[in-house]
Motif scaffolding. Structure first.
Motif, PDB file in Angstrom:
ATOM      1  N   ASP A  22       0.869  -1.174   0.000  1.00  0.00           N
ATOM      2  CA  ASP A  22       0.000   0.000   0.000  1.00  0.00           C
ATOM      3  C   ASP A  22       0.906   1.224   0.000  1.00  0.00           C
ATOM      4  O   ASP A  22       2.140   1.095  -0.097  1.00  0.00           O
ATOM      5  CB  ASP A  22      -0.959  -0.012   1.198  1.00  0.00           C
ATOM      6  N   GLU A  23       0.330   2.402   0.109  1.00  0.00           N
ATOM      7  CA  GLU A  23       1.131   3.629   0.025  1.00  0.00           C
ATOM      8  C   GLU A  23       2.181   3.719   1.136  1.00  0.00           C
ATOM      9  O   GLU A  23       3.314   4.132   0.886  1.00  0.00           O
ATOM     10  CB  GLU A  23       0.220   4.854   0.067  1.00  0.00           C
ATOM     11  N   GLN A  24       1.831   3.324   2.353  1.00  0.00           N
ATOM     12  CA  GLN A  24       2.772   3.411   3.466  1.00  0.00           C
ATOM     13  C   GLN A  24       3.933   2.428   3.284  1.00  0.00           C
ATOM     14  O   GLN A  24       5.098   2.782   3.507  1.00  0.00           O
ATOM     15  CB  GLN A  24       2.068   3.132   4.811  1.00  0.00           C
ATOM     16  N   LEU A  25       3.622   1.201   2.859  1.00  0.00           N
ATOM     17  CA  LEU A  25       4.674   0.223   2.616  1.00  0.00           C
ATOM     18  C   LEU A  25       5.533   0.656   1.431  1.00  0.00           C
ATOM     19  O   LEU A  25       6.752   0.477   1.442  1.00  0.00           O
ATOM     20  CB  LEU A  25       4.087  -1.172   2.383  1.00  0.00           C
ATOM     21  N   ALA A  26       4.915   1.255   0.428  1.00  0.00           N
ATOM     22  CA  ALA A  26       5.666   1.752  -0.728  1.00  0.00           C
ATOM     23  C   ALA A  26       6.731   2.752  -0.284  1.00  0.00           C
ATOM     24  O   ALA A  26       7.892   2.668  -0.713  1.00  0.00           O
ATOM     25  CB  ALA A  26       4.710   2.397  -1.734  1.00  0.00           C
ATOM     26  N   GLU A  27       6.360   3.676   0.579  1.00  0.00           N
ATOM     27  CA  GLU A  27       7.311   4.666   1.091  1.00  0.00           C
ATOM     28  C   GLU A  27       8.425   3.986   1.887  1.00  0.00           C
ATOM     29  O   GLU A  27       9.591   4.353   1.783  1.00  0.00           O
ATOM     30  CB  GLU A  27       6.575   5.693   1.954  1.00  0.00           C
ATOM     31  N   LYS A  28       8.065   2.965   2.660  1.00  0.00           N
ATOM     32  CA  LYS A  28       9.048   2.231   3.468  1.00  0.00           C
ATOM     33  C   LYS A  28      10.018   1.461   2.562  1.00  0.00           C
ATOM     34  O   LYS A  28      11.217   1.398   2.850  1.00  0.00           O
ATOM     35  CB  LYS A  28       8.318   1.274   4.407  1.00  0.00           C
ATOM     36  N   ILE A  29       9.519   0.887   1.475  1.00  0.00           N
ATOM     37  CA  ILE A  29      10.382   0.164   0.528  1.00  0.00           C
ATOM     38  C   ILE A  29      11.412   1.112  -0.059  1.00  0.00           C
ATOM     39  O   ILE A  29      12.594   0.779  -0.170  1.00  0.00           O
ATOM     40  CB  ILE A  29       9.547  -0.524  -0.573  1.00  0.00           C
ATOM     41  N   VAL A  30      10.986   2.308  -0.422  1.00  0.00           N
ATOM     42  CA  VAL A  30      11.923   3.291  -0.978  1.00  0.00           C
ATOM     43  C   VAL A  30      12.957   3.686   0.071  1.00  0.00           C
ATOM     44  O   VAL A  30      14.163   3.662  -0.187  1.00  0.00           O
ATOM     45  CB  VAL A  30      11.194   4.539  -1.532  1.00  0.00           C
ATOM     46  N   ALA A  31      12.510   4.031   1.263  1.00  0.00           N
ATOM     47  CA  ALA A  31      13.421   4.494   2.318  1.00  0.00           C
ATOM     48  C   ALA A  31      14.386   3.396   2.768  1.00  0.00           C
ATOM     49  O   ALA A  31      15.588   3.635   2.912  1.00  0.00           O
ATOM     50  CB  ALA A  31      12.621   5.006   3.509  1.00  0.00           C
ATOM     51  N   SER A  32      13.870   2.202   2.975  1.00  0.00           N
ATOM     52  CA  SER A  32      14.682   1.127   3.526  1.00  0.00           C
ATOM     53  C   SER A  32      15.453   0.360   2.452  1.00  0.00           C
ATOM     54  O   SER A  32      16.677   0.261   2.515  1.00  0.00           O
ATOM     55  CB  SER A  32      13.789   0.163   4.316  1.00  0.00           C
ATOM     56  N   HIS A  33      14.746  -0.178   1.476  1.00  0.00           N
ATOM     57  CA  HIS A  33      15.392  -1.035   0.480  1.00  0.00           C
ATOM     58  C   HIS A  33      16.185  -0.227  -0.549  1.00  0.00           C
ATOM     59  O   HIS A  33      17.362  -0.492  -0.785  1.00  0.00           O
ATOM     60  CB  HIS A  33      14.343  -1.895  -0.226  1.00  0.00           C
ATOM     61  N   LEU A  34      15.545   0.750  -1.146  1.00  0.00           N
ATOM     62  CA  LEU A  34      16.195   1.473  -2.247  1.00  0.00           C
ATOM     63  C   LEU A  34      17.243   2.468  -1.780  1.00  0.00           C
ATOM     64  O   LEU A  34      18.253   2.661  -2.452  1.00  0.00           O
ATOM     65  CB  LEU A  34      15.143   2.163  -3.115  1.00  0.00           C
TER      66      LEU A  34
END
Length: 127
Positions: free
Chosen positions: A76-88
């Motif tokens: 979802d939008e919150q997980l999407a932001e977390k993927i960018v911050a953490s993984h990318l």
């Protein structure tokens, strides 16, 4: 149509925009990932592509990060932001949201996700 210079790219993010994922917020996930990439000044390092169905509809909305080959579920939008911050940005996958990880011999299913239907079985149904 643009032809992007990908010489500095180190991640390619595939965002499912198939029908199941779109019903589960695929457009919002796409926009959230792209917004977060831009805000974190990762545009040159991360390229995004909208895809059609990736064959994991029960995991909608699906996001896949390459070159690692990490598949995420129920984004979802919150997980999407977390993927960018953490993984990318930090190089740390969001482990509790990972469906599959890639390795030399194939893929490993994570987090008790549904295995799915073998492609051979699907072919037999069609005949």
């Amino acid at each position: 149509m643009a032809t992007w210079d990908l010489m500095e790219m180190n991640h390619h993010v595939l965002i499912c925009n198939g029908s199941s994922c779109m019903r589960k917020g695929g457009e919002e996930v796409t926009q959230a990932i792209r917004k977060e990439i831009k805000e974190r000044d990762l545009d040159v390092r991360v390229h995004t592509t909208r895809t059609r169905c990736n064959g994991r509809c029960k995991d909608a909305c699906v996001v896949i990060v390459y070159p690692e080959g990490t598949w995420y579920h129920e984004v979802d939008e919150q997980l999407a932001e977390k993927i960018v911050a953490s993984h990318l940005q930090q190089g740390e996958p969001v482990e509790n949201a990972v469906t599959y990880t890639s390795h030399d011999n194939g893929m490993t299913l994570k987090n008790d996700r549904v295995t799915g239907v073998a492609k051979e079985k699907e072919k037999q149904k069609i005949k």
